[in-house]
Every structure is written in C-alpha cells, then in structure tokens.
Design a protein around this motif. Sequence first.
Motif, PDB file in Angstrom:
ATOM      1  N   GLY A  94       0.856  -1.182   0.000  1.00  0.00           N
ATOM      2  CA  GLY A  94       0.000   0.000   0.000  1.00  0.00           C
ATOM      3  C   GLY A  94       0.885   1.221   0.000  1.00  0.00           C
ATOM      4  O   GLY A  94       1.726   1.389  -0.876  1.00  0.00           O
ATOM      5  N   SER A  95       0.782   2.041   1.003  1.00  0.00           N
ATOM      6  CA  SER A  95       1.630   3.234   1.103  1.00  0.00           C
ATOM      7  C   SER A  95       3.032   2.845   1.570  1.00  0.00           C
ATOM      8  O   SER A  95       3.249   1.748   2.099  1.00  0.00           O
ATOM      9  CB  SER A  95       1.018   4.233   2.089  1.00  0.00           C
ATOM     10  OG  SER A  95       1.109   3.739   3.416  1.00  0.00           O
ATOM     11  N   ALA A 101       2.909   2.139   5.254  1.00  0.00           N
ATOM     12  CA  ALA A 101       2.309   0.836   5.558  1.00  0.00           C
ATOM     13  C   ALA A 101       3.289  -0.295   5.273  1.00  0.00           C
ATOM     14  O   ALA A 101       3.415  -1.237   6.063  1.00  0.00           O
ATOM     15  CB  ALA A 101       1.023   0.643   4.760  1.00  0.00           C
ATOM     16  N   SER A 122      -0.437  -0.136  10.196  1.00  0.00           N
ATOM     17  CA  SER A 122      -0.263  -0.216   8.738  1.00  0.00           C
ATOM     18  C   SER A 122      -1.589   0.021   8.026  1.00  0.00           C
ATOM     19  O   SER A 122      -1.637   0.633   6.961  1.00  0.00           O
ATOM     20  CB  SER A 122       0.330  -1.573   8.332  1.00  0.00           C
ATOM     21  OG  SER A 122      -0.636  -2.606   8.432  1.00  0.00           O
ATOM     22  N   ARG A 123      -2.671  -0.431   8.618  1.00  0.00           N
ATOM     23  CA  ARG A 123      -4.000  -0.190   8.034  1.00  0.00           C
ATOM     24  C   ARG A 123      -4.359   1.291   8.129  1.00  0.00           C
ATOM     25  O   ARG A 123      -4.923   1.854   7.191  1.00  0.00           O
ATOM     26  CB  ARG A 123      -5.050  -1.058   8.729  1.00  0.00           C
ATOM     27  CG  ARG A 123      -4.786  -2.554   8.508  1.00  0.00           C
ATOM     28  CD  ARG A 123      -5.998  -3.393   8.809  1.00  0.00           C
ATOM     29  NE  ARG A 123      -7.050  -3.077   7.847  1.00  0.00           N
ATOM     30  CZ  ARG A 123      -8.346  -3.067   8.150  1.00  0.00           C
ATOM     31  NH1 ARG A 123      -8.762  -3.359   9.377  1.00  0.00           N
ATOM     32  NH2 ARG A 123      -9.239  -2.765   7.225  1.00  0.00           N
ATOM     33  N   ASN A 154      -2.726   3.083   5.462  1.00  0.00           N
ATOM     34  CA  ASN A 154      -3.352   2.818   4.159  1.00  0.00           C
ATOM     35  C   ASN A 154      -4.750   3.439   4.114  1.00  0.00           C
ATOM     36  O   ASN A 154      -5.740   2.756   3.829  1.00  0.00           O
ATOM     37  CB  ASN A 154      -3.420   1.312   3.872  1.00  0.00           C
ATOM     38  CG  ASN A 154      -2.155   0.797   3.242  1.00  0.00           C
ATOM     39  OD1 ASN A 154      -1.384   1.553   2.676  1.00  0.00           O
ATOM     40  ND2 ASN A 154      -1.934  -0.507   3.341  1.00  0.00           N
ATOM     41  N   ASP A 155      -4.815   4.710   4.413  1.00  0.00           N
ATOM     42  CA  ASP A 155      -6.079   5.458   4.354  1.00  0.00           C
ATOM     43  C   ASP A 155      -7.161   4.768   5.178  1.00  0.00           C
ATOM     44  O   ASP A 155      -8.262   4.493   4.698  1.00  0.00           O
ATOM     45  CB  ASP A 155      -6.529   5.641   2.900  1.00  0.00           C
ATOM     46  CG  ASP A 155      -7.658   6.647   2.747  1.00  0.00           C
ATOM     47  OD1 ASP A 155      -7.863   7.472   3.669  1.00  0.00           O
ATOM     48  OD2 ASP A 155      -8.351   6.598   1.710  1.00  0.00           O
ATOM     49  N   ALA A 166      -7.084   1.617   1.479  1.00  0.00           N
ATOM     50  CA  ALA A 166      -6.060   1.316   0.477  1.00  0.00           C
ATOM     51  C   ALA A 166      -5.283   0.044   0.818  1.00  0.00           C
ATOM     52  O   ALA A 166      -4.218  -0.207   0.257  1.00  0.00           O
ATOM     53  CB  ALA A 166      -5.107   2.495   0.324  1.00  0.00           C
ATOM     54  N   ASP A 167      -5.820  -0.782   1.740  1.00  0.00           N
ATOM     55  CA  ASP A 167      -5.169  -2.058   2.039  1.00  0.00           C
ATOM     56  C   ASP A 167      -5.081  -2.900   0.770  1.00  0.00           C
ATOM     57  O   ASP A 167      -5.975  -2.877  -0.078  1.00  0.00           O
ATOM     58  CB  ASP A 167      -5.967  -2.843   3.095  1.00  0.00           C
ATOM     59  CG  ASP A 167      -5.736  -2.351   4.507  1.00  0.00           C
ATOM     60  OD1 ASP A 167      -4.716  -1.680   4.762  1.00  0.00           O
ATOM     61  OD2 ASP A 167      -6.583  -2.649   5.375  1.00  0.00           O
TER      62      ASP A 167
END
Length: 190
Positions: A122-123, A126, A171-172, A175-176, A180-181
Amino acid sequence: MVVLNRIYTKTGDSGETALGNGTRVAKYSLRVESYGTVDEVNATVGLARLHASDPMDGQLAEIQNDLFDLGADLCRPDMARDKDAEYTPLRMVDAQVKRLETQIDSMNSALEPLRSFVLPGGSALAAHLHLCRTVTRRSERLVMELASLEEINPAAVQYLNRLSDWFFVASRIANDNGKADVLWVPGKNR
C-alpha cells in the motif's frame, strides 16, 4: 546515565560480548540474538518514521524508546538477583503493554473489519510498518525460545506480542484507514 566515549573496545574481538550483569557470553548466544533482533526492530521503526507524521510519528518515537528498555531488560539475565544488583535493572512494565493496547484499540476503532488477509504494501509507511511487524514476530519467536530455557520478564514477552499487533493496525491506518489495504485474493493467479 550512559557515557559512550569509546566506540570500539576490542573486548568482542574473541567472539564474546558482555551481558548487562557483566557475564561474558558468545555473540551468537540466544540471549544476544534476542536483544539484537529487538535492536533490528528498532532500526526498522526508524525507517518507518521517515514516512510518518504525528500522531503516529510520536507513537513510533515512544516505541523506539521502549525497544531500548526491552533490550536492557533482555541483556540482564537472572531476574531473581535483581535485588542484589548494584543498581536497579531496567525491566519492562505492564504500563508499557497497556499503552500499546490502548493505542491499538483507538486505531482499530476507525477501521472496518477485515474480510481477507492483508498483503504487506500500500503506502510507503504501511509497507515499512509491515516490515516492523514481521521483524517483531521474529524477535518474539527468539525471546519465546529463550524463555523456554531461562526466566524472562513476562511484560517483555507481552510487549513484543502487542507490538506486532500495533504495527499491523498502524499499517492499516497508514493505508487510508484500511481503504487502500492490499487484500489477499486466494488462488488469484492460478
């Protein structure tokens, strides 16, 4: 206070290092491997912080400090002799575990429940937090192996277990808030 005026001492040239109580052990001993891997977790957190902003950056800074506390705890064997030590050894405490639990609950309240496993990615933040999570899990496995042979502070083990969960939930968030996961699709490429 820690004073480091000489970086190299040559005392480890024979393959041994000193534990927190002065005992010399092989650099490949399970105890050294355990707190060395905690140090590796800390380095991965430093990488994650390059991509973080507050409040997560502040939380990651707290975690880095805790990881030094954890390393100090793990490098000092024989908890039964703490009362005889020249100074009170630094040990992890339940409040450090509780702080992680509180932060996990707060972050998780903003997330939709998962319906699939999450792939690392993702990002950039993340992805780095997933790396933190996996190195933390390896560290936990080593500490658990050590705990099967020697007494280990229970709060140290609990902290590592909660920390990997913290990294997953964080991390989630990175990811927005889970939008965005990157989700696993079983058998997708068969």
